[in-house]
Design a protein around this motif. Structure first.
Motif, mmCIF file in Angstrom:
data_model
loop_
_atom_site.group_PDB
_atom_site.id
_atom_site.type_symbol
_atom_site.label_atom_id
_atom_site.label_comp_id
_atom_site.label_asym_id
_atom_site.label_seq_id
_atom_site.Cartn_x
_atom_site.Cartn_y
_atom_site.Cartn_z
ATOM 1 N N VAL A 149 3.857 -6.625 -9.769
ATOM 2 C CA VAL A 149 4.616 -7.780 -10.297
ATOM 3 C C VAL A 149 3.921 -8.101 -11.713
ATOM 4 C CG1 VAL A 149 5.104 -10.161 -10.121
ATOM 5 C CG2 VAL A 149 5.255 -8.874 -8.035
ATOM 6 N N LYS A 150 2.468 -8.400 -11.489
ATOM 7 C CA LYS A 150 1.436 -8.472 -12.572
ATOM 8 C C LYS A 150 0.674 -7.182 -12.799
ATOM 9 C CE LYS A 150 -1.470 -11.604 -15.203
ATOM 10 N NZ LYS A 150 -1.990 -12.736 -15.466
ATOM 11 N N GLU A 151 0.615 -6.585 -14.102
ATOM 12 C CA GLU A 151 -0.265 -5.516 -14.432
ATOM 13 C C GLU A 151 -1.156 -5.857 -15.510
ATOM 14 O OE1 GLU A 151 3.094 -2.095 -12.901
ATOM 15 O OE2 GLU A 151 2.389 -2.218 -15.094
ATOM 16 N N LEU A 152 -2.550 -5.216 -15.232
ATOM 17 C CA LEU A 152 -3.475 -5.390 -16.437
ATOM 18 C C LEU A 152 -4.068 -3.993 -16.774
ATOM 19 C CD1 LEU A 152 -5.452 -8.480 -15.041
ATOM 20 C CD2 LEU A 152 -3.774 -8.513 -16.916
ATOM 21 N N ASP A 153 -3.984 -3.525 -18.004
ATOM 22 C CA ASP A 153 -4.350 -2.141 -18.532
ATOM 23 C C ASP A 153 -5.993 -2.312 -18.513
ATOM 24 O OD1 ASP A 153 -4.889 0.260 -19.343
ATOM 25 O OD2 ASP A 153 -4.021 -0.029 -21.400
ATOM 26 N N MET A 154 -6.813 -1.471 -17.664
ATOM 27 C CA MET A 154 -8.158 -1.466 -17.624
ATOM 28 C C MET A 154 -8.586 -0.147 -18.444
ATOM 29 S SD MET A 154 -9.201 -3.780 -15.638
ATOM 30 C CE MET A 154 -8.129 -4.831 -16.496
ATOM 31 N N ALA B 75 0.967 -1.248 0.155
ATOM 32 C CA ALA B 75 0.046 -0.117 -0.019
ATOM 33 C C ALA B 75 0.884 1.174 -0.078
ATOM 34 C CB ALA B 75 -1.067 0.030 1.118
ATOM 35 N N MET B 76 2.032 1.330 0.640
ATOM 36 C CA MET B 76 2.988 2.243 0.733
ATOM 37 C C MET B 76 3.800 2.331 -0.284
ATOM 38 S SD MET B 76 2.261 4.154 3.594
ATOM 39 C CE MET B 76 4.002 4.931 3.824
ATOM 40 N N ARG B 77 3.893 1.682 -1.456
ATOM 41 C CA ARG B 77 4.858 1.334 -2.412
ATOM 42 C C ARG B 77 6.062 1.221 -2.106
ATOM 43 N NH1 ARG B 77 1.004 5.839 -4.049
ATOM 44 N NH2 ARG B 77 2.617 7.371 -3.454
ATOM 45 N N GLN B 78 6.203 0.442 -0.834
ATOM 46 C CA GLN B 78 7.462 0.153 -0.728
ATOM 47 C C GLN B 78 8.054 -1.123 -1.202
ATOM 48 O OE1 GLN B 78 7.065 0.053 3.797
ATOM 49 N NE2 GLN B 78 7.225 2.048 3.911
ATOM 50 N N GLU B 79 7.108 -1.976 -1.897
ATOM 51 C CA GLU B 79 7.566 -3.149 -2.627
ATOM 52 C C GLU B 79 6.355 -3.062 -3.521
ATOM 53 O OE1 GLU B 79 5.671 -6.932 -0.721
ATOM 54 O OE2 GLU B 79 7.313 -6.008 0.484
ATOM 55 N N LYS B 80 6.342 -3.958 -4.654
ATOM 56 C CA LYS B 80 5.489 -3.763 -5.531
ATOM 57 C C LYS B 80 4.279 -4.619 -5.416
ATOM 58 C CE LYS B 80 8.264 -3.610 -9.947
ATOM 59 N NZ LYS B 80 8.516 -4.322 -11.152
ATOM 60 N N ALA B 81 3.251 -4.337 -5.623
ATOM 61 C CA ALA B 81 1.766 -5.157 -5.378
ATOM 62 C C ALA B 81 1.859 -6.471 -6.316
ATOM 63 C CB ALA B 81 0.455 -4.420 -5.521
ATOM 64 N N GLU B 82 1.252 -7.472 -6.116
ATOM 65 C CA GLU B 82 1.126 -8.681 -6.709
ATOM 66 C C GLU B 82 0.380 -8.555 -8.036
ATOM 67 O OE1 GLU B 82 -0.842 -11.650 -4.115
ATOM 68 O OE2 GLU B 82 1.164 -12.075 -3.035
ATOM 69 N N LEU B 83 -0.484 -7.584 -7.956
ATOM 70 C CA LEU B 83 -1.354 -7.530 -9.246
ATOM 71 C C LEU B 83 -2.093 -5.907 -9.005
ATOM 72 C CD1 LEU B 83 -2.943 -8.368 -11.709
ATOM 73 C CD2 LEU B 83 -4.823 -8.960 -10.151
#
Length: 565
Positions: free
Chosen positions: A58-63, A13-21
């Motif tokens: 880590v994985k990103e989807l364009d909405m 949430a704090m952008r200290q590490e990448k979110a999973e998705l």
């Protein structure tokens, strides 16, 4: 949940590490502000951890060009009504955006008792669909029923320890409630003492009785087919489940509730949904589309299909797109057409044009054997359906499960659409057969029978003669459950439902194909196209729906609460 789990979510949430998705460039429905907002939706450990403009995943989807909604929730359904196992039901509804259903397993509980509840808990475990349970409150529905089991308060109370159990299901015995029946009161107080929800089922309950019913703690109703009835219940503090199922379709009548300040007290439910509807129309997504077509604001419709049910059932982390909420999401092309593109459940993509692999849950072998052996009766003969004198005449109403009291008639008269209807006890070898007459069905030849006969699920049969009725019932006994159509004493179409006489062991598509065949044969024999030949028939034995029903010992007047014959 561990400290490590929560810390990982906070770091994401704090952008200290990448979110999973991360769902990038998302337009999403904010159910709190009732508006469409924009942002990147970050997900870790199946939880939404934040929404802002610059999350990385880590994985990103364009909405881009899509709309993200909370996962859809069915506030009240009997999974058995789909006539397939829960795994097949999940395969049907997940592509339509449903991520959670609240089920009442009282259909199978009426056949198998507490073993039926256990069966459904095991059969729905680990699916990409969150199946929550309400415990059957009325097994049997009334003291007049003859079902496979009778569940007392002490029988169901231990199930409140199950994580997926939310409360006490539709309290159909509203008479027992307002008259303070001892066992009903024990069930009510057990639910209250466990901090659980109580659902209602009380069509057209008047004044003081409605006050008493709500005082007992019953804060919802899904049986409103009339706008004024719904308004009275809203005024008493009840939530209204706007039902649009296969047999009962109440959305049109209740649309005004969604166009006024009462909208926040309404949610969507299907109650009973047959395979053909699931395959051709959809599920909660269909109700949302129909509501929008009827003039309802799209965001209001989405809220009725998501957050309102979540709030009512105290599912505190469901039904919204916000930090800390479950990442159960339905992604559609637009709010107006509401065609589902992608479904995410607990942070996992379970549908993206193609459904993920779904493992069939493992069910205890003894429970499985019991579920396949629920017919305990002898073959019948035409004489079992003979009864002298005039009989009460039940009037079917197209599109409804309520019926009319049409007085009495002297016997079958096909030219006037007067047929014989009977319910044959199948659980305890009693030999009981209740007989009446019915109009509005339309059958011109042969007979139709099914072991789906709410709620006790004996055998219900309609026929043009006693001989045809006997042939249909005997064919059903041979199948050990299902739906049959006979003509000239011969089976012309049948759908086997060997699991408790309620569910198929094959796929939804194969079940639907066989169901279509029996429907076609029923319509060819004259059944009116305005009604579902089997779903509507199945409710003609439920003695908590006005006005006349047929039970194993005769025709029952629901309004007068007594047998007529």
């Amino acid at each position: 949940m561990t400290v490590s789990d929560k810390s990982r979510q906070i770091r994401a949430a704090m952008r200290q590490e990448k979110a999973e998705l991360v769902l990038k460039n998302a337009s999403f429905v904010n159910v709190f502000t009732k508006e469409l907002m924009k942002g990147d939706i970050a997900i870790t450990d199946g939880v939404i951890v934040g929404i802002c403009e610059d999350y990385e995943g880590v994985k990103e989807l364009d909405m881009q060009g899509k709309v993200v909604c909370p996962g859809l929730i069915d506030g009240h359904i009997h999974l058995e009504s789909a006539a397939v196992m829960p795994v097949e039901f999940a395969r049907a509804v997940v592509p339509h955006g449903t991520t959670t259903v609240v089920t009442d397993p009282h259909e199978i509980a009426n056949v198998m008792g507490t073993d039926g509840i256990r069966y459904m808990l095991e059969a729905s475990e680990g699916l990409p669909l969150d199946v929550r349970f309400m415990l059957p409150s009325c097994v049997p529905a009334t003291p007049f029923d003859e079902g496979g089991a009778a569940l007392k308060a002490e029988d169901i109370e231990p199930f409140y320890q199950e994580d997926r159990v939310l409360g006490l299901a539709e309290l159909m015995n509203y008479v027992g409630c307002v008259q303070q029946d001892e066992d009903v009161m024990k069930k009510v107080t057990d639910a209250v003492n466990h901090g659980k929800i109580l659902d209602g089922h009380a069509p057209f309950l008047p004044g003081a009785e409605l006050n008493a019913y709500v005082t007992a703690g019953v804060y919802s109703d899904h049986e409103c087919s009339d706008l004024e009835d719904a308004k009275q219940k809203l005024a008493k503090g009840q939530y209204i489940m706007i039902r649009e199922g296969t047999a009962a379709q109440n959305l049109k009548a209740l649309l005004p509730l969604l166009m006024s300040k009462t909208a926040d007290r309404c949610m969507f439910a299907t109650d009973d949904k047959h395979p053909s509807d699931l395959l051709t129309k959809g599920h909660i997504d269909y109700i949302i589309r129909e509501a929008v077509k009827g003039g309802v604001d799209p965001i209001t419709a989405v809220c009725a299909g998501t957050c309102h049910a979540a709030r009512y059932f105290n599912m505190k982390t469901k039904g919204a797109i916000a930090p800390g909420y479950d990442a159960d999401l339905t992604i559609v092309d637009s709010l107006e057409s509401f065609q589902v593109q992608t479904v995410i459940q607990h942070g996992q993509i379970v549908f993206d044009g193609q459904l993920c692999d779904i493992k069939t849950p493992v069910i205890d072998s003894e429970l499985s054997r019991e579920a396949l052996d629920t017919f305990h009766l002898d073959r019948v003969s035409a004489s079992d359906f003979l009864k002298e004198g005039s009989l009460p005449l039940i009037g079917m109403i197209p599109g409804e499960i309520v019926s009319k009291n049409c007085g009495y008639a002297d016997g079958v008269d096909i030219s006037k659409d007067i047929l014989k209807i009977a319910v044959v006890e199948r659980h305890h070898h009693t030999g009981h057969v209740g007989i009446g007459l019915i109009t509005g069905y339309g059958l011109q030849a042969g007979a139709v029978a099914t072991s789906i006969a709410h709620d006790s699920h004996n055998i219900i049969v309609i026929g043009t003669s006693e001989e045809e009725m006997a042939a249909a019932v005997n064919a059903l006994i041979e199948l050990k459950g299902g739906i049959v159509v006979v003509k000239d004493g011969e089976l012309v179409a049948g759908l086997p439902l060997p699991v408790a006489g309620l569910m198929s062991t094959v796929s939804l598509e194969d079940t639907n194909r066989m169901l279509d065949e029996v429907k076609e044969q029923a319509y060819l024999l004259g059944v009116q196209h305005e009604i579902d030949p089997f779903m509507t028939l199945s409710f003609m034995s439920l003695p908590v729906i006005p006005s006349l029903r047929v039970l194993t010992q005769g025709v029952f007047d629901v309004d007068a609460w007594k047998y007529l014959c």
